[in-house]
Enzyme design. Structure first.
Site, PDB file in Angstrom:
ATOM      1  CE  LYS A  86      -3.643  -0.905  -0.331  1.00 38.57           C
ATOM      2  NZ  LYS A  86      -4.100  -1.585  -1.679  1.00 38.57           N
ATOM      3  N   GLY A 121       1.967   2.769  -2.891  1.00 41.25           N
ATOM      4  CA  GLY A 121       2.083   3.306  -4.067  1.00 41.25           C
ATOM      5  C   GLY A 121       2.361   2.721  -5.229  1.00 41.25           C
ATOM      6  CB  THR A 122       2.915  -1.397  -5.599  1.00 40.30           C
ATOM      7  OG1 THR A 122       2.888  -1.239  -4.183  1.00 40.30           O
ATOM      8  CG2 THR A 122       3.751  -2.158  -6.036  1.00 40.30           C
ATOM      9  CB  THR A 123      -0.893   0.350  -8.067  1.00 35.65           C
ATOM     10  OG1 THR A 123      -1.388  -0.725  -7.356  1.00 35.65           O
ATOM     11  CG2 THR A 123      -1.900   0.236  -9.513  1.00 35.65           C
ATOM     12  CG  PHE A 129       1.459  -9.179  -6.895  1.00 35.17           C
ATOM     13  CD1 PHE A 129       2.836  -9.321  -6.106  1.00 35.17           C
ATOM     14  CD2 PHE A 129       0.289  -9.171  -6.125  1.00 35.17           C
ATOM     15  CE1 PHE A 129       2.703  -9.559  -4.800  1.00 35.17           C
ATOM     16  CE2 PHE A 129       0.423  -9.402  -4.576  1.00 35.17           C
ATOM     17  CZ  PHE A 129       1.662  -9.337  -3.893  1.00 35.17           C
ATOM     18  CG  HIS A 135       3.779  -5.966  -1.785  1.00 38.57           C
ATOM     19  ND1 HIS A 135       4.331  -4.706  -2.221  1.00 38.57           N
ATOM     20  CD2 HIS A 135       2.519  -6.386  -2.538  1.00 38.57           C
ATOM     21  CE1 HIS A 135       3.306  -4.124  -2.580  1.00 38.57           C
ATOM     22  NE2 HIS A 135       2.100  -5.115  -2.742  1.00 38.57           N
ATOM     23  NE  ARG A 141      -8.030   3.843   1.138  1.00 38.21           N
ATOM     24  CZ  ARG A 141      -8.351   4.432   2.224  1.00 38.21           C
ATOM     25  NH1 ARG A 141      -9.675   4.867   2.719  1.00 38.21           N
ATOM     26  NH2 ARG A 141      -7.340   5.472   2.693  1.00 38.21           N
ATOM     27  N   GLY A 193      -6.190   8.310  -1.950  1.00 38.97           N
ATOM     28  CA  GLY A 193      -5.109   9.247  -2.495  1.00 38.97           C
ATOM     29  C   GLY A 193      -4.574  10.129  -2.007  1.00 38.97           C
TER      30      GLY A 193
HETATM   31  P1  A3P Z   1      -5.247   4.943  -0.238  1.00 42.03           P
HETATM   32  O1  A3P Z   1      -6.024   3.565   0.107  1.00 42.03           O
HETATM   33  O2  A3P Z   1      -4.539   5.459   0.931  1.00 42.03           O
HETATM   34  O3  A3P Z   1      -6.053   5.556  -1.211  1.00 42.03           O
HETATM   35  P2  A3P Z   1      -0.591  -0.141  -3.640  1.00 42.03           P
HETATM   36  O4  A3P Z   1      -0.524   0.087  -4.972  1.00 42.03           O
HETATM   37  O5  A3P Z   1       0.782  -0.204  -3.059  1.00 42.03           O
HETATM   38  O6  A3P Z   1      -1.673  -0.918  -3.176  1.00 42.03           O
HETATM   39  O7  A3P Z   1      -1.092   1.232  -3.025  1.00 42.03           O
HETATM   40  C1  A3P Z   1      -2.465   1.955  -3.031  1.00 42.03           C
HETATM   41  C2  A3P Z   1      -2.512   3.293  -2.467  1.00 42.03           C
HETATM   42  O8  A3P Z   1      -1.905   3.906  -3.649  1.00 42.03           O
HETATM   43  C3  A3P Z   1      -3.693   3.440  -2.484  1.00 42.03           C
HETATM   44  O9  A3P Z   1      -3.821   4.548  -1.127  1.00 42.03           O
HETATM   45  C4  A3P Z   1      -4.172   4.253  -3.610  1.00 42.03           C
HETATM   46  O10 A3P Z   1      -5.431   4.904  -3.615  1.00 42.03           O
HETATM   47  C5  A3P Z   1      -2.971   4.829  -3.896  1.00 42.03           C
HETATM   48  N1  A3P Z   1      -3.042   5.467  -5.075  1.00 42.03           N
HETATM   49  C6  A3P Z   1      -3.063   4.678  -6.351  1.00 42.03           C
HETATM   50  N2  A3P Z   1      -3.185   5.413  -7.542  1.00 42.03           N
HETATM   51  C7  A3P Z   1      -2.645   6.527  -7.131  1.00 42.03           C
HETATM   52  C8  A3P Z   1      -2.801   7.790  -7.879  1.00 42.03           C
HETATM   53  N3  A3P Z   1      -2.881   7.787  -9.010  1.00 42.03           N
HETATM   54  N4  A3P Z   1      -2.761   8.975  -6.952  1.00 42.03           N
HETATM   55  C9  A3P Z   1      -2.689   9.050  -5.758  1.00 42.03           C
HETATM   56  N5  A3P Z   1      -2.706   7.802  -5.048  1.00 42.03           N
HETATM   57  C10 A3P Z   1      -2.869   6.725  -5.694  1.00 42.03           C
END
Ligand code: A3P
Length: 339
Positions: free
Chosen positions: A80, A82-84, A113, A143, A296, A298
């Site tokens: 969580k 900012g991986t994606t 993944f 991860h 979610r 962000g």
């Molecule tokens: P939140 O749950 O705080 O919103 P991961 O990809 O490592 O699982 O991280 C997910 C987190 O990155 C989530 O945080 C998600 O909303 C946030 N995220 C994904 N894309 C984003 C973007 N374009 N800008 C900001 N936050 C982003």
């Protein structure tokens, strides 16, 4: 020499009362490694346990022996963080800003993944096989902490991008992930304590971060933070282009920043892990609260209105305890930049 994680101890198990609330498909185990990985930092690797659901056990050898290519780019993060977001950014930089393909093909296929079959066993799609069959340059996500990652990472030395995030925000994001994707039934406070105690998949958090922090100056490592991406995405994009020896025009930069904006990514089906979501839901076999979007909220500082004051204080103490030996603060980690 054999660098396999060869010992599976159960002497630091997830407390029994937590297991039914956290379960995906079985129990939990703490995975230790007995031999130091070939990583150029000194660590007491025997103390580096990692909490993983038991469903990971059958795949760990395969992960550890996974064939790495020098041309790979790896996105390594604690959950969580900012991986994606970093995957989507890096994939586009690596693939000549092919926005059409990015929208057409699910990110989980463009950037697998690696250990997903441990998160959800018995899923037909074999993510490691998929990665093995990909053309270069591959963009791979994991991860896992350093001792459990493919050992060839430290000999083939592919480019590695590590993204840090303030653990208070990462933990609250993980809580929503577990509630919405896995069907976690415990309370928020219980989850936060389990997170700090290292009882959730892929934790403990701080050793994960600190190992990569100590490697941040290595030529093949780019260390950044979710917060830096939020504050100055253009700067991170420029850095990553430099890191990957890629050029970016003014128009490409504008288009990329727009594509990566929270509002655009939230409604981009290719970036919301819908296939993974379905697999996890099936494997969990429980009714889960609808988790409409992986992307979610962000924001930076989401813990401020989502965590009770006392829990925030506990997090701060836990952070100080973990960072004091390194004379380091979260702000320093967040604002670090390589170039
Ligand atoms: P939140 O749950 O705080 O919103 P991961 O990809 O490592 O699982 O991280 C997910 C987190 O990155 C989530 O945080 C998600 O909303 C946030 N995220 C994904 N894309 C984003 C973007 N374009 N800008 C900001 N936050 C982003």
């Amino acid at each position: 020499m054999n660098y396999m994680p060869k010992s599976f101890f159960y002497d630091e198990p997830v407390p029994n009362e937590l297991i039914p609330k956290m379960i995906i498909t079985g129990g939990y185990t703490s995975v230790y490694t007995e031999e130091a990985p070939l990583v150029p930092i000194v660590g007491d690797w025997k103390k580096r346990y990692c909490t993983l659901a038991e469903s990971f056990t059958p795949i760990l050898d395969r992960v550890h022996n996974f064939e790495v290519r020098e041309s790979d780019v790896w996105i390594l993060t604690s959950t969580k963080c900012g991986t994606t977001w970093a995957q989507e950014m890096t994939w586009l930089i690596l693939n000549d800003f092919d926005f059409e393909k990015a929208k057409e093909v699910d990110l989980t296929l463009r950037s697998p993944f690696l250990e997903f079959n441990g998160v959800v066993p018995n899923v037909e799609h074999d993510t490691m096989k998929h990665a093995e069959e990909m053309d270069s340059p591959r963009l791979i996500k994991s991860h896992l902490p350093i001792p459990l990652l493919p050992k060839q990472l430290w000999t083939k030395k592919p480019k590695i991008i590590y993204v840090f995030r303030n653990p208070k925000d990462a933990a609250i994001s993980y809580f929503h992930h577990w509630r919405g994707m896995v069907g976690y039934k415990g309370t928020k406070e219980e989850f936060m304590h389990a997170y700090m105690d290292g009882y959730v998949n892929f934790n403990p958090f701080w050793p994960h971060v600190l190992d990569f922090w100590h490697l941040r100056e290595k030529q093949n490592i780019y260390f950044t933070s979710y917060e830096r991406m939020k504050f100055d995405l253009r700067a991170v994009v420029s850095d990553v282009c430099q890191f990957l020896n890629k050029k970016i025009s003014f128009d490409e930069m504008e288009k990329l920043v727009d594509h990566l904006s929270f509002d655009k990514m939230k409604v981009n089906p290719a970036c919301n892990h819908e296939k993974e979501f379905q697999s996890i839901k099936q494997a969990a076999g429980v009714e889960v609260e609808e988790f409409s979007r992986f992307v979610r909220r962000g924001v930076v500082g989401s813990h401020k209105d989502e965590l009770p004051h006392e829990v925030i204080e506990e997090f701060d103490e836990w952070t100080d305890d973990n960072l004091k030996d390194f004379n380091l603060t979260v702000d320093e980690i967040i604002s670090y930049h390589k170039y």
